[in-house]
Design a protein around this motif. Structure first.
Motif, mmCIF file in Angstrom:
data_model
loop_
_atom_site.group_PDB
_atom_site.id
_atom_site.type_symbol
_atom_site.label_atom_id
_atom_site.label_comp_id
_atom_site.label_asym_id
_atom_site.label_seq_id
_atom_site.Cartn_x
_atom_site.Cartn_y
_atom_site.Cartn_z
ATOM 1 N N GLU A 293 4.052 3.339 2.918
ATOM 2 C CA GLU A 293 5.403 2.782 3.057
ATOM 3 C C GLU A 293 6.306 3.296 1.936
ATOM 4 N N VAL A 294 5.757 3.370 0.720
ATOM 5 C CA VAL A 294 6.532 3.879 -0.417
ATOM 6 C C VAL A 294 6.931 5.328 -0.169
ATOM 7 N N GLU A 295 5.975 6.137 0.271
ATOM 8 C CA GLU A 295 6.260 7.558 0.493
ATOM 9 C C GLU A 295 7.246 7.767 1.640
ATOM 10 N N VAL A 296 7.213 6.931 2.645
ATOM 11 C CA VAL A 296 8.177 7.034 3.746
ATOM 12 C C VAL A 296 9.592 6.769 3.229
ATOM 13 N N LYS A 297 9.746 5.756 2.387
ATOM 14 C CA LYS A 297 11.075 5.461 1.830
ATOM 15 C C LYS A 297 11.552 6.581 0.909
ATOM 16 N N VAL A 298 10.621 7.157 0.123
ATOM 17 C CA VAL A 298 10.968 8.269 -0.763
ATOM 18 C C VAL A 298 11.391 9.486 0.063
ATOM 19 N N THR B 281 14.129 10.685 -6.473
ATOM 20 C CA THR B 281 12.939 10.304 -5.691
ATOM 21 C C THR B 281 11.829 9.776 -6.595
ATOM 22 N N SER B 282 11.658 10.386 -7.766
ATOM 23 C CA SER B 282 10.616 9.886 -8.674
ATOM 24 C C SER B 282 10.981 8.505 -9.212
ATOM 25 N N ALA B 283 12.295 8.263 -9.445
ATOM 26 C CA ALA B 283 12.717 6.939 -9.898
ATOM 27 C C ALA B 283 12.473 5.895 -8.815
ATOM 28 N N LEU B 284 12.790 6.258 -7.557
ATOM 29 C CA LEU B 284 12.554 5.318 -6.443
ATOM 30 C C LEU B 284 11.060 5.065 -6.257
ATOM 31 N N ARG B 285 10.259 6.123 -6.355
ATOM 32 C CA ARG B 285 8.802 5.978 -6.205
ATOM 33 C C ARG B 285 8.243 5.068 -7.298
ATOM 34 N N GLN B 286 8.720 5.256 -8.533
ATOM 35 C CA GLN B 286 8.275 4.421 -9.656
ATOM 36 C C GLN B 286 8.666 2.966 -9.433
ATOM 37 N N LYS B 287 9.886 2.738 -8.960
ATOM 38 C CA LYS B 287 10.385 1.378 -8.728
ATOM 39 C C LYS B 287 9.585 0.675 -7.638
ATOM 40 N N LEU B 288 9.360 1.386 -6.523
ATOM 41 C CA LEU B 288 8.635 0.779 -5.402
ATOM 42 C C LEU B 288 7.157 0.575 -5.733
ATOM 43 N N SER B 289 6.575 1.459 -6.518
ATOM 44 C CA SER B 289 5.156 1.318 -6.885
ATOM 45 C C SER B 289 4.938 0.151 -7.830
ATOM 46 N N SER B 290 5.958 -0.158 -8.646
ATOM 47 C CA SER B 290 5.799 -1.253 -9.601
ATOM 48 C C SER B 290 5.910 -2.629 -8.949
ATOM 49 N N LEU B 291 6.474 -2.691 -7.735
ATOM 50 C CA LEU B 291 6.581 -3.977 -7.034
ATOM 51 C C LEU B 291 5.198 -4.463 -6.630
ATOM 52 N N ALA B 292 5.056 -5.770 -6.573
ATOM 53 C CA ALA B 292 3.793 -6.356 -6.109
ATOM 54 C C ALA B 292 3.623 -6.054 -4.622
#
Length: 163
Positions: free
Chosen positions: A61-66, A87-98
């Motif tokens: 799901e994270v990669e689809v949004k990125v 994209t790396s900032a968005l990936r970092q933000k989404l990965s840090s979410l629970a």
């Protein structure tokens, strides 16, 4: 008449002479139990979700949004370095979410193939209900009846000792 079964001739009998097997007759079966003797198999066991599949789906799901952001930025004509930064900032933000935060917008609507997500949601729902009703985590179904039976046995044992 075939094989000594039925009438010699159907004439005058009011039937066609067709012979059918009696399907209502049950033959006794030897050594057959219609239900399992192991009562542990009959207990309800909740389906456990596979953690690896849940993690894979969450990362997907994270990669689809990125990828959607990357596609949008490429269509706008942004240079490659800026695309990589965003994209790396968005990936970092989404990965840090629970993991539960990323699914909060679904509100329990799963597709039929998402059995692991459904099992995880069911476990979470059962846990919320258990806490709301004040049921202990180590509760065993039918334990009330076992305790009552033990008290009854102890009470009868004490009465016999008193005699």
């Amino acid at each position: 008449m075939s094989s000594n079964v039925g009438l010699t001739t159907p004439r005058g009998s009011g039937t066609s002479g067709y012979v059918q097997r009696n399907l209502s007759h049950l033959k006794p079966r030897d050594n057959f139990a219609p239900y399992p003797k192991d009562y542990d198999l009959l207990k309800h066991r909740q389906r456990k979700p596979d953690k690896e599949i849940l993690d894979h789906d969450r990362l997907r799901e994270v990669e689809v949004k990125v990828y959607d952001l990357r596609d949008k930025l490429e269509d706008e004509g942004v240079d490659e370095e800026e695309i990589e930064l965003q994209t790396s900032a968005l990936r970092q933000k989404l990965s840090s979410l629970a993991p539960s935060d990323s699914r909060s917008d679904r509100k329990g609507q799963f597709k039929p193939h998402q059995v692991h997500e459904l099992a995880q949601a069911k476990i979470e729902e059962s846990e919320k209900l258990r806490k709301a009703l004040g049921i202990s985590a180590n509760y065993e179904e039918g334990s009330h009846w076992k305790k009552q039976e033990e008290r009854l046995r102890d009470g009868l044992g004490e009465k016999e000792r008193d005699r």
